[in-house]
Write a protein that holds these residues in place. Structure first.
Motif, PDB file in Angstrom:
ATOM      1  N   MET A   5      -6.626   2.732  -4.857  1.00  0.00           N
ATOM      2  CA  MET A   5      -6.266   3.392  -3.598  1.00  0.00           C
ATOM      3  C   MET A   5      -7.355   3.194  -2.557  1.00  0.00           C
ATOM      4  N   LEU A   6      -8.604   3.304  -2.955  1.00  0.00           N
ATOM      5  CA  LEU A   6      -9.714   3.079  -2.022  1.00  0.00           C
ATOM      6  C   LEU A   6      -9.710   1.641  -1.513  1.00  0.00           C
ATOM      7  N   CYS A   7      -9.398   0.690  -2.378  1.00  0.00           N
ATOM      8  CA  CYS A   7      -9.355  -0.716  -1.954  1.00  0.00           C
ATOM      9  C   CYS A   7      -8.242  -0.953  -0.944  1.00  0.00           C
ATOM     10  N   TYR A   8      -7.094  -0.346  -1.169  1.00  0.00           N
ATOM     11  CA  TYR A   8      -5.991  -0.511  -0.214  1.00  0.00           C
ATOM     12  C   TYR A   8      -6.370   0.044   1.161  1.00  0.00           C
ATOM     13  N   TRP A   9      -6.991   1.215   1.190  1.00  0.00           N
ATOM     14  CA  TRP A   9      -7.394   1.789   2.469  1.00  0.00           C
ATOM     15  C   TRP A   9      -8.482   0.959   3.140  1.00  0.00           C
ATOM     16  N   ALA A  28       0.830  -1.209   0.000  1.00  0.00           N
ATOM     17  CA  ALA A  28       0.000   0.000   0.000  1.00  0.00           C
ATOM     18  C   ALA A  28       0.863   1.257   0.000  1.00  0.00           C
ATOM     19  N   MET A  40       0.879   3.937  -3.025  1.00  0.00           N
ATOM     20  CA  MET A  40       0.612   5.353  -2.777  1.00  0.00           C
ATOM     21  C   MET A  40       1.764   6.219  -3.285  1.00  0.00           C
ATOM     22  N   LEU A  83      -6.768  -1.868   4.783  1.00  0.00           N
ATOM     23  CA  LEU A  83      -5.995  -1.434   5.949  1.00  0.00           C
ATOM     24  C   LEU A  83      -6.883  -1.081   7.138  1.00  0.00           C
ATOM     25  N   ALA A  84      -8.201  -1.053   6.933  1.00  0.00           N
ATOM     26  CA  ALA A  84      -9.103  -0.731   8.046  1.00  0.00           C
ATOM     27  C   ALA A  84      -9.037  -1.774   9.150  1.00  0.00           C
TER      28      ALA A  84
END
Length: 332
Positions: free
Chosen positions: A249-253, A115, A119, A256-257
């Motif tokens: 990017m949204l999928c990585y975040w 990630a 980024m 990471l939740a």
């Protein structure tokens, strides 16, 4: 005193190692009584406090010395009162702090690394694409190597994980029928669903990568730059590529939740958010329905105001009213 008081605990778990599972299924009302019996409290006080001993050995290890399934059975029971019992809370905190936290962070370290690299290549170094920053050769080479790592190492590992788990689900019959298709059950988990979406996004990004499209092509200014992303074909595909880059990017975040488990308040907020999300979706659906009702009714009415002549204009006007974005002077 403690050995005599709890003389039957070891014998109970040796005779019935699955006593917690049996109580969860057949007599859940007896679980608090069993758990209360695993707590010893001293009769004497020292400085206004009493010593407490938790007898949780059989809740952590089984007879063979392996990890017991007590916590798994309690979680499957889905009783918040039992989960909040001091014995269960102590066992969960002990296992998490001594064993699970390190293993969990070790498993997430690969995701953190990929990630961060994603980024760096998509949102940091790539930020100066149209500002002349990428005229620097070292910036272009760094972006190339990072993307090569994402596309050739991270993406194949994701694809292999899903292929392996999908094959296991199909072999064991652990599938869910959706219309006329059989879907592996693990894809109905949120993290696995997001991971599969990320795998597909990375595949599309590899096919649309501007660096590959611009190999050997000059920039719009006529320059021949090594590993550039700016060329006629690359500029045409870049808007689509940037959209998939945003989705990745949204999928990585989203993946990471899971790190929220290290903060109890954040974890509790995510749990509450997950329960409330369905209610928010119902509210938005009802709002859309009401907007369509009034928009279609207003467009059918003979109205001289151009903001309500058509359905889409009336929908926009009522939405602005609902969000309090419409100006009162506009309708005077």
């Amino acid at each position: 005193d403690r050995d005599r008081y709890y003389f039957g605990a070891d014998a109970l778990f040796q005779r019935h190692p699955d006593i917690l599972r049996r109580l969860c299924w057949d007599a859940p009302g007896l679980l608090p009584a069993l758990l209360d019996g695993l707590v010893w409290r001293s009769r004497l006080t020292e400085g206004g406090r009493r010593r407490v001993v938790y007898f949780v050995r059989h809740l952590i290890t089984d007879r063979e010395g392996g990890f017991a399934q007590a916590v798994e059975w309690i979680v499957q029971n889905r009783d918040p009162k039992v989960v909040c019992h001091p014995v269960i809370s102590y066992v969960i905190d002990l296992v998490w702090s001594r064993v699970a936290a390190t293993a969990f962070l070790y498993r997430k370290s690969w995701l953190l690394l990929t990630a961060a690299l994603y980024m760096m290549s998509q949102a940091v170094l790539n930020n100066g694409l149209h500002d002349g920053v990428q005229s620097n050769l070292w910036v272009r080479v760094t972006i190339l190597f990072i993307r090569a790592f994402i596309y050739l190492v991270s993406w194949p590992s994701l694809a292999m994980v899903h292929c392996k788990r999908g094959r296991q689900d199909f072999r064991s019959g652990n599938v869910v029928r959706v219309l006329c298709f059989k879907v592996p059950r693990h894809l109905f988990e949120f993290n696995q669903m997001v991971s599969l979406a990320l795998c597909m996004i990375l595949a599309v990004m590899l096919a649309l990568c501007p660096i590959l499209q611009c190999l050997g092509s000059p920039t719009p200014e006529g320059e021949h730059l090594l590993f550039t992303q700016r060329c006629v074909k690359g500029d045409k595909l870049f808007p689509v590529y940037s959209f998939f880059s945003m989705c990745g990017m949204l999928c990585y975040w989203a993946l990471l939740a899971d790190l929220a488990v290290f903060a109890n308040r954040v974890c509790a907020f995510l749990l509450i958010f997950g329960h409330v999300l369905s209610e928010v979706a119902l509210f938005i659906l009802s709002l859309i329905f009401c907007l369509l009702v009034f928009a279609t009714a207003a467009s059918a009415l003979k109205e001289e105001d151009d903001d309500f002549n058509t359905i889409h204009m009336a929908t926009r006007g009522f939405t602005q009213m609902f969000l309090r974005m419409a100006s009162a002077e506009q309708y005077e």
